[in-house]
Design a protein around this motif. Structure first.
Motif, mmCIF file in Angstrom:
data_model
loop_
_atom_site.group_PDB
_atom_site.id
_atom_site.type_symbol
_atom_site.label_atom_id
_atom_site.label_comp_id
_atom_site.label_asym_id
_atom_site.label_seq_id
_atom_site.Cartn_x
_atom_site.Cartn_y
_atom_site.Cartn_z
ATOM 1 N N HIS A 82 59.792 41.718 39.216
ATOM 2 C CA HIS A 82 60.494 43.005 39.284
ATOM 3 C C HIS A 82 61.926 42.848 38.777
ATOM 4 N N ILE A 83 62.357 43.812 37.977
ATOM 5 C CA ILE A 83 63.673 43.753 37.355
ATOM 6 C C ILE A 83 64.804 43.762 38.377
ATOM 7 N N VAL A 84 64.592 44.426 39.524
ATOM 8 C CA VAL A 84 65.634 44.491 40.557
ATOM 9 C C VAL A 84 65.969 43.092 41.068
ATOM 10 N N PHE A 85 64.946 42.286 41.320
ATOM 11 C CA PHE A 85 65.180 40.938 41.812
ATOM 12 C C PHE A 85 65.800 40.050 40.740
ATOM 13 N N MET A 86 65.440 40.271 39.489
ATOM 14 C CA MET A 86 66.054 39.508 38.402
ATOM 15 C C MET A 86 67.553 39.803 38.314
ATOM 16 N N ILE A 87 67.907 41.086 38.475
ATOM 17 C CA ILE A 87 69.315 41.472 38.408
ATOM 18 C C ILE A 87 70.095 40.920 39.598
ATOM 19 N N THR A 88 69.521 41.026 40.803
ATOM 20 C CA THR A 88 70.237 40.530 41.993
ATOM 21 C C THR A 88 70.358 39.007 41.967
ATOM 22 N N PHE A 89 69.360 38.332 41.380
ATOM 23 C CA PHE A 89 69.494 36.885 41.202
ATOM 24 C C PHE A 89 70.691 36.568 40.317
ATOM 25 N N ILE A 90 70.786 37.252 39.188
ATOM 26 C CA ILE A 90 71.839 36.969 38.219
ATOM 27 C C ILE A 90 73.217 37.258 38.803
ATOM 28 N N VAL A 91 73.369 38.425 39.431
ATOM 29 C CA VAL A 91 74.673 38.811 39.986
ATOM 30 C C VAL A 91 75.058 37.900 41.146
ATOM 31 N N GLY A 92 74.093 37.619 42.038
ATOM 32 C CA GLY A 92 74.374 36.746 43.176
ATOM 33 C C GLY A 92 74.781 35.359 42.753
ATOM 34 N N TYR A 93 74.102 34.834 41.735
ATOM 35 C CA TYR A 93 74.450 33.498 41.253
ATOM 36 C C TYR A 93 75.830 33.493 40.594
ATOM 37 N N ALA A 94 76.147 34.551 39.860
ATOM 38 C CA ALA A 94 77.434 34.631 39.162
ATOM 39 C C ALA A 94 78.609 34.541 40.124
ATOM 40 N N ILE A 95 78.426 35.067 41.330
ATOM 41 C CA ILE A 95 79.483 34.993 42.349
ATOM 42 C C ILE A 95 79.329 33.732 43.207
ATOM 43 N N GLY A 96 78.113 33.473 43.653
ATOM 44 C CA GLY A 96 77.887 32.422 44.648
ATOM 45 C C GLY A 96 78.094 31.013 44.165
ATOM 46 N N ALA A 97 77.782 30.745 42.894
ATOM 47 C CA ALA A 97 77.902 29.375 42.390
ATOM 48 C C ALA A 97 79.335 28.880 42.361
ATOM 49 N N ALA A 98 80.297 29.803 42.433
ATOM 50 C CA ALA A 98 81.708 29.399 42.459
ATOM 51 C C ALA A 98 82.058 28.628 43.725
ATOM 52 N N ALA A 99 81.216 28.719 44.760
ATOM 53 C CA ALA A 99 81.504 28.029 46.020
ATOM 54 C C ALA A 99 81.560 26.523 45.839
ATOM 55 N N ALA A 100 80.725 25.978 44.955
ATOM 56 C CA ALA A 100 80.635 24.529 44.790
ATOM 57 C C ALA A 100 81.765 23.952 43.953
ATOM 58 N N THR A 101 82.520 24.806 43.270
ATOM 59 C CA THR A 101 83.559 24.299 42.379
ATOM 60 C C THR A 101 84.917 24.902 42.700
ATOM 61 N N VAL A 102 85.107 26.178 42.426
ATOM 62 C CA VAL A 102 86.414 26.812 42.592
ATOM 63 C C VAL A 102 86.845 26.858 44.054
ATOM 64 N N VAL A 103 85.918 27.175 44.942
ATOM 65 C CA VAL A 103 86.269 27.398 46.349
ATOM 66 C C VAL A 103 86.557 26.094 47.089
ATOM 67 N N MET A 104 85.792 25.045 46.804
ATOM 68 C CA MET A 104 85.895 23.813 47.580
ATOM 69 C C MET A 104 87.310 23.238 47.668
ATOM 70 N N PRO A 105 88.001 23.003 46.541
ATOM 71 C CA PRO A 105 89.357 22.430 46.663
ATOM 72 C C PRO A 105 90.338 23.336 47.391
ATOM 73 N N THR A 106 90.168 24.655 47.278
ATOM 74 C CA THR A 106 91.076 25.563 47.992
ATOM 75 C C THR A 106 90.768 25.584 49.480
#
Length: 407
Positions: free
Chosen positions: A307-331
């Protein structure tokens, strides 16, 4: 003089971007495209090849703590050059390997190379050059390199694999590392001169040592949270493509979705960097943890439903969430501990990336034993709930005075 310092700092950021683009992306983000072709070529199981990722992650985890301490004694430029040479060498070994044992050996080199070139030295350098002023934004630009790299390199490596061969994909990566990264590091990487602090008159200026920080229970609980963040991220990147292709997507379609998500990660990391500068590390960490959890759930459901809805939410969620492992950690480290032995504790926190990579092989093992991914995805979602709770409850300033030595 101030403008010159700013230019030097931003050149460090640009070079950091390139390091993340090529080394981190190739060794971490893009390994999923090799799982099926290399496994089929060597006649091994996917779990056996996934052990390459696990071994590399283990090497990265062990080397991280030593790299953090080493950077307080050795010029980071020289360590980065060594890491680039190791990384390119690892790619070449992969390209000529006919047995899985050579992949395992090369993965050790690759894991150590990541520790010497990516998250730890980049975080240390940017903290030195920016130290609170636009630090979140500078980190986000540097770490955007992994998202930009995944957007560009995932389909590029897939194209080379399908049209020329997986061996040439590894050789292409090695060549890029040599001709792009070595000159960039030589020309632009430099450390800022550190100011001396009067330790006799300013007790709050004394650094928390690594020993001090490891005695705090919150340190270990937040570390577990970041291990789960890394695990979720690694499963998305390395298991998402074979999971989708097993459920009716072509390799090109699956790679395209990862590529689009990684491309939007460029915008996501920049937004998270600005969010950190405006609202602080804690709020940003909670938002990223929740977004990454939603992305993992949507990836699972997209494979089941298409379903396209889940594909879109995967993409958007990853675009924000993956920053936790890099940008967020040192701060988060700066927010929790204030003035501390940053390189050493960053080395410890960076071990979470290796730990997550090691654990993700369980995901493949569950698939091999059950014949489907449903139980594995259920495990991931349960861990994501724990991750959000740990980040929300324990990312907060620690009592620094209690751990300070007395006169």
């Amino acid at each position: 003089m101030e403008n010159e310092k700013n230019v030097k700092g931003w050149l460090v950021v640009l070079t950091s971007f390139l390091l993340m683009f090529l080394i981190f992306t190739t060794s971490i983000s893009c390994m999923g495209v090799y799982i099926k072709p290399v496994s089929e070529a060597l006649g091994i199981t996917r779990t056996a090849f996934s052990m390459t990722i696990t071994i590399g992650s283990f090497a990265m985890m062990l080397s991280a703590i030593f790299a953090g301490k080493l950077m307080a004694k050795v010029n980071i430029k020289y360590l980065m050059l060594l890491g680039i040479a190791m990384s390119a060498g690892s790619m070449l070994i992969y390209s000529f390997a006919q047995k899985i044992e050579l992949f395992y050996f090369s993965a050790v080199l690759m894991g150590c190379a990541v520790s010497l070139t990516c998250n730890i030295p980049i975080s240390v350098l940017i903290k030195e050059w920016f130290d609170g002023k636009n630090e979140g934004f500078a980190l986000s630009i540097a770490f955007v390199g992994s998202g930009a790299g995944a957007m560009v390199l995932t389909p590029l490596y897939s194209y080379i694999i399908e049209n020329i061969g997986w061996q040439y994909s590894f050789r292409f990566a090695a060549l890029c590392m040599i001709i792009i990264l070595i000159p960039s590091v030589i020309l632009f990487i430099r450390q800022k001169e550190r100011k001396q602090v009067n330790m006799e008159t300013n007790i709050d200026a004394r650094k928390l040592t690594l020993s001090d920080m490891l005695k705090m229970p919150a340190t270990w609980l937040v570390l577990v949270g970041f291990v789960i963040i890394s695990l979720a991220n690694m499963i998305i990147l390395n298991q998402g493509i074979p999971y989708w292709t097993d459920n009716g997507f072509t390799l090109a379609q699956a790679a395209k979705m990862i590529s689009v998500a990684s491309g939007l990660l460029i915008i996501g990391k920049l937004l998270v960097g600005k969010l950190i500068d405006k609202t602080g590390a804690r709020i940003a960490a909670i938002i990223c943890a929740a977004a990454l959890s939603g992305s993992a759930a949507s990836l699972w459901l997209a494979g089941v439903t298409h379903h396209i809805v889940f594909m879109i939410t995967f993409i958007v969620g990853y675009a924000i969430g993956a920053a936790a492992a890099t940008v967020v950690m040192p701060t988060v480290i700066s927010y929790m501990y204030g003035n501390c032995d940053f390189g050493a504790i960053m080395g410890v926190f960076s071990m979470t990336g290796g730990a997550g990579g090691m654990i993700q092989v369980i995901f493949s093992a569950i698939y091999e034993s059950t014949g489907n991914y449903n139980y594995a995805w259920g495990m991931v979602m349960a861990l994501c709930v724990i991750m959000i709770l740990l980040i929300a409850l324990f990312v907060k300033p620690q009592n620094r005075r209690k751990t300070m030595p007395t006169q």
